[in-house]
Scaffold this active site. Structure first.
Site, short mmCIF file in Angstrom:
data_model
loop_
_atom_site.label_atom_id
_atom_site.label_comp_id
_atom_site.label_asym_id
_atom_site.label_seq_id
_atom_site.Cartn_x
_atom_site.Cartn_y
_atom_site.Cartn_z
N SER A 103 0.86 -1.44 0.23
CA SER A 103 0.33 0.19 0.41
C SER A 103 0.88 1.16 0.34
CB SER A 103 -0.52 -0.10 1.05
OG SER A 103 -2.26 0.99 0.86
N GLU A 205 -1.42 -3.49 -7.91
CA GLU A 205 -2.41 -3.72 -7.42
C GLU A 205 -3.00 -2.38 -6.83
OE1 GLU A 205 -2.84 -3.63 -3.49
OE2 GLU A 205 -1.78 -2.18 -3.31
N HIS A 275 -4.72 -5.25 -1.41
CA HIS A 275 -5.48 -5.60 -0.54
C HIS A 275 -6.17 -6.49 0.15
CE1 HIS A 275 -3.87 -1.37 -0.99
NE2 HIS A 275 -4.00 -1.20 0.46
#
Length: 329
Positions: A103, A205, A275
């Site tokens: 992230s 992602e 995630h």
């Protein structure tokens, strides 16, 4: 026993309980766990003000634990990129520290590999998100845990996944692995923190981004010449966004199709990363090899990502979506 330090470089932890659970579970896995003094610091939405978080980053680097595992992502590392002493971070990696997260950690990882060829960090779990979840919330995902422990021990040398179709059967590619969160990565484009990787394997992602926003960012990378310069692109999970009545059937498959129509670079989907509860560990900055047979894909590397010149393909231990089906190697 491998030393492991938990630190908070980006968003603030909303509560202490997940951190305590994560520390306890990681200790049960055999790690010698230390929690950074400012791991629970708060300033607005951040895990302490910028000076506090920067000091924590440098403190962890100087201590050079076996594993430096971020407690959570969120946002905050972009604020620090111009002030990080990258030589101190590199020295810790040379001494054996495996920096782990995903992230917002995408900013740290790619800023690092933009400056240091032959060195790598790890895209992988976050302490509180993946090891601090209560049993009522589902606890720890077994595949995520196993991939993490094998990667941190140096045993993991490959991850496997199953693509939706066999259209890339026979594909082989070799190059530097880089990428991470799509939004964070795009924010680095045009800055000194952007890795100028050619012939690499780019993995991406994101979460809570509508497919049209995903498409727009993918096309930004393609139009900037980034996608076309890669050996392959691996797409992970892009869930969490609410659909709009204006979509009229448009979705992520259409976003991917729009990218594929504009590039000759193979774009594979199905990488178990993002995630989501089940995620693999990936050596960001390491040299990897991609092999595709039918729908089965393997990404392999040398077990020590500091020696990034020679990947071992799919030899050694592998982890990934297959593990969830009882096919661990």
């Amino acid at each position: 026993m491998t030393s492991l330090t938990l630190f908070t470089p980006a968003g603030a932890l909303p509560a202490a309980a997940p951190l305590k659970r994560a520390a306890r579970r990681l200790a049960q896995l055999g790690f010698d766990v230390a929690v950074d003094a400012d791991a629970l610091a708060r300033h607005q939405r951040f895990g302490g003000d910028d000076d506090t978080r920067l000091a924590a980053l440098h403190r962890v680097a100087d201590a050079a634990p076996g594993v430096a595992l971020a407690t959570r992502g969120g946002y905050g590392l972009t604020r620090l990129l111009d002030r990080i002493d990258w030589a101190r971070i590199a020295a810790s990696v040379e001494r054996g520290t495996r920096w782990v997260g995903y992230s917002d950690l995408t900013a740290l990882q790619n800023g690092f590999i933009a400056r240091h060829k032959g060195l790598a960090m790890w895209s992988g779990p976050l302490a509180c998100d993946d090891f601090g979840r209560s049993d009522a919330e589902g606890g720890v995902d077994e595949v995520t845990q196993d991939c993490f422990t094998e990667a941190m021990s140096g045993a993991l040398e490959a991850v496997g996944f199953r693509a939706p179709t066999a259209e890339f059967d026979g594909l082989e590619a070799r190059g530097r692995l880089w990428g991470g969160n799509l939004t964070v990565l795009c924010s680095l484009l045009g800055t000194p923190h952007w890795p100028k990787v050619k012939g690499g394997l780019l993995f991406l992602e994101d979460v809570n981004e509508h497919p049209y926003r995903v498409e727009r960012m993918l096309l930004q990378l393609q139009q900037a010449g980034v996608i076309d310069a890669q050996a392959a692109v691996l797409l992970g999970d892009f869930s969490g966004a609410a659909r709009s009545p204006n979509d009229r059937g448009y979705g992520l498959k259409d976003a991917v199709a729009a990218l594929r129509a504009r590039t000759g670079t193979p774009v594979l989907t199905g990488l178990p990363f993002g995630h989501v509860r089940t995620k693999v560990c990936l050596p960001v900055g390491g040299t990897v090899e991609l092999y595709v047979q039918g729908r089965e894909a393997i990404v392999g590397w040398q077990s020590d990502p500091r020696l990034a010149h020679a990947a071992h393909g799919h030899d050694g231990h592998a982890c990934g979506e297959h593990c969830g089906h009882g096919h661990r190697h």
